[in-house]
Design an enzyme around this catalytic site. Structure first.
Site, mmCIF file in Angstrom:
data_model
loop_
_atom_site.group_PDB
_atom_site.id
_atom_site.type_symbol
_atom_site.label_atom_id
_atom_site.label_comp_id
_atom_site.label_asym_id
_atom_site.label_seq_id
_atom_site.Cartn_x
_atom_site.Cartn_y
_atom_site.Cartn_z
ATOM 1 N N MET A 90 14.710 2.649 1.927
ATOM 2 C CA MET A 90 13.616 3.123 1.061
ATOM 3 C C MET A 90 12.479 3.683 1.914
ATOM 4 S SD MET A 90 10.340 2.249 -0.022
ATOM 5 C CE MET A 90 9.825 0.592 -0.399
ATOM 6 N N GLU A 183 6.263 1.975 -9.105
ATOM 7 C CA GLU A 183 5.790 0.586 -8.998
ATOM 8 C C GLU A 183 4.441 0.437 -9.705
ATOM 9 O OE1 GLU A 183 5.709 -0.851 -4.991
ATOM 10 O OE2 GLU A 183 4.405 -2.537 -5.473
ATOM 11 N N LYS A 185 1.007 -1.727 -11.127
ATOM 12 C CA LYS A 185 0.086 -2.795 -10.751
ATOM 13 C C LYS A 185 -1.112 -2.707 -11.694
ATOM 14 C CE LYS A 185 -2.158 -4.786 -6.684
ATOM 15 N NZ LYS A 185 -2.488 -4.624 -5.257
ATOM 16 N N ASP A 247 10.408 -5.468 -5.479
ATOM 17 C CA ASP A 247 9.496 -6.038 -4.481
ATOM 18 C C ASP A 247 9.352 -7.531 -4.756
ATOM 19 O OD1 ASP A 247 9.138 -3.607 -3.288
ATOM 20 O OD2 ASP A 247 6.987 -3.435 -3.723
HETATM 21 C C1 GLT Z 1 1.042 -1.796 -0.568
HETATM 22 C C2 GLT Z 1 1.180 -2.369 -1.952
HETATM 23 C C3 GLT Z 1 2.585 -2.615 -2.319
HETATM 24 C C4 GLT Z 1 3.418 -1.391 -2.394
HETATM 25 C C5 GLT Z 1 3.556 -0.722 -1.106
HETATM 26 C C6 GLT Z 1 4.304 0.573 -1.291
HETATM 27 S S1 GLT Z 1 2.077 -0.505 -0.263
HETATM 28 O O1 GLT Z 1 1.292 -2.784 0.385
HETATM 29 O O2 GLT Z 1 0.412 -3.553 -2.032
HETATM 30 O O3 GLT Z 1 2.695 -3.337 -3.501
HETATM 31 O O4 GLT Z 1 4.711 -1.776 -2.773
HETATM 32 O O5 GLT Z 1 3.479 1.657 -1.389
HETATM 33 MN MN MN Z 2 4.836 -3.665 -3.774
HETATM 34 MN MN MN Z 3 1.450 -6.781 -3.955
#
Ligand code: GLT
Ligand code: MN
Ligand code: MN
Length: 393
Positions: A90, A183, A185, A247
């Site tokens: 990746m 991803e 957040k 992750d």
């Molecule tokens: C960063 C973040 C992660 C992401 C990474 C990929 S960078 O450390 O906190 O959650 O997965 O960009």
């Molecule tokens: Mn991450």
């Molecule tokens: Mn994180």
């Protein structure tokens, strides 16, 4: 140490350069340990039994490097990766560290910043392909706001879509066989981030031009920060074949993004996650790389970093063994079979509406009082899970 749980490349464990390479800085204090060089990280990961190493463009090649410097750095790095028998499954783009991204990359109100972000991502994809990456992760670290006075969120989402569509179309045009993994957040570093959860991402993906090549990269900490279930997020992605990457780490609910050693918080959540990923419950397993996006405590020196890495992998394997034992447990199977019993094949009836199925449905003898009177024995079932976890079963 029990050798049964020692990791090997077949286990498909991967770490980012930024994870084991994390020097322990936080917003209140600087680094506490030396940065391990990328090639030493690769050697260390190979020794620890990992399968691969992942990276952001700038974890390896400093921002603003010339093409010649990039070629040299990548070449030297890949020589060591290959010597060590590792892979780079990746690659991702750092669209968050440089101040140019302070108000977003793909969602910046300034089209010049969006153009710069797309160009940077394109170059990072080229670099990833050169290293053999099959998945490109997009984490929108700066895609969000402190104040919604900044822009209409609908514009931000449509710019995000345009940039991803642009990059996907270019990727296909290059003939690259790659998958993108988005991803989510909810916050940090921005006050509120766009597309805050894996669920938001899954819907957004359906609106993309090349939705087939785009899936998700859920992170334990990012789902747990706002108190959501990582197991449910991952299951929803798996159910529509969109779990392209994962992750793994650990997190206390309601805190900043802690990125703790996998399984070190919410052991039960980690257990059900591993059970889901491994498919020990008899359902299809996830077969992609098992990436740890976490770092060692700030208290640790370099030895502690390798303790951390080994801990992530061993915990995963221990939980996988526990999950298999739980699913093979006769008492567990009996409780689940009793709850799922369908002697009259009523489940099949609900799969499709037809006038005939409706007629059969209407004719069923369904007594809500009798149905409501049944207990489910989940107290016992959960205790069995706990006893497997405690190692007394
Ligand atoms: C960063 C973040 C992660 C992401 C990474 C990929 S960078 O450390 O906190 O959650 O997965 O960009
Ligand atoms: Mn991450
Ligand atoms: Mn994180």
């Amino acid at each position: 140490m029990n050798e049964l749980y020692n990791p090997a490349p077949d286990d498909r464990f991967t770490f980012g350069l930024w994870t084991v390479g994390n020097p322990g800085a936080d917003p209140f204090g600087g680094p506490v340990r030396p940065r391990i060089s990328p090639t030493d990280i690769v050697r260390g990961l190979a020794k620890a039994g990992a399968y691969g190493v992942n990276l952001h463009d700038n974890d390896l090649v400093p921002f603003g490097s010339s093409a010649a410097d990039q070629d040299r750095i990548v070449g030297e790095f890949m020589d060591v990766v290959q010597d060590c028998g590792l892979r780079v499954p990746m690659a991702t783009t750092n669209l968050f560290s440089h101040p140019v991204f302070r108000d977003g990359a793909f969602t910046s109100s300034d089209p010049k910043v969006r153009a710069f972000a797309v160009r940077k991502a394109k170059r990072a994809i080229d670099m990833g392909v050169e290293m053999g990456a099959e998945t490109i992760v997009f984490w929108g670290g700066r895609e969000g706001v402190e104040t919604d006075a900044a822009r209409d969120c609908r514009d931000a989402i449509s710019w995000y879509r345009e940039c991803l569509d642009f990059l996907a179309a270019w990727t296909l045009d290059q003939g690259y066989s790659l998958r993108f993994a988005l991803e989510a957040k909810p916050n940090e570093p921005r006050g509120d981030m766009y597309l805050a959860t894996t669920g938001h991402m899954l819907h957004f993906i359906d609106t993309l031009d090349h939705a087939d090549m785009v899936g998700v990269n859920p992170e334990v900490a990012h789902e747990n920060m706002p108190g959501l279930s990582m197991v449910h997020a991952v299951a929803q992605a798996m159910e529509v074949n969109k779990l392209f990457h994962i992750d793994l780490n650990a997190q206390k609910i309601g805190r900043y993004d802690q990125d703790l050693r996998f399984g070190s918080e919410d052991v039960k959540g980690a257990f059900f996650l591993v059970r889901l990923l491994e498919g020990t419950c008899g359902r299809p397993a996830y077969t992609g790389p098992l990436h740890f996006d976490a770092h060692a405590y700030r208290t640790e020196d370099i030895d502690g970093v390798w303790d951390f890495a080994s801990g992530c992998m061993r915990t995963y394997k221990i939980l996988a063994a526990k999950a298999a034992a739980f699913d093979a447990d006769k008492e567990v199977q009996e409780i689940l079979a009793a709850n799922h019993a369908d002697p009259d094949r009523i489940g099949a009836l609900l799969k499709d509406y037809t006038p005939e199925s409706l007629e059969t449905l209407e004719a069923l003898d369904l007594d809500p009082e009798a149905l409501a009177a049944q207990g489910h024995r989940y107290e016992r079932l959960d205790q069995l899970a706990m006893e497997h976890l405690f190692g007394v079963r």
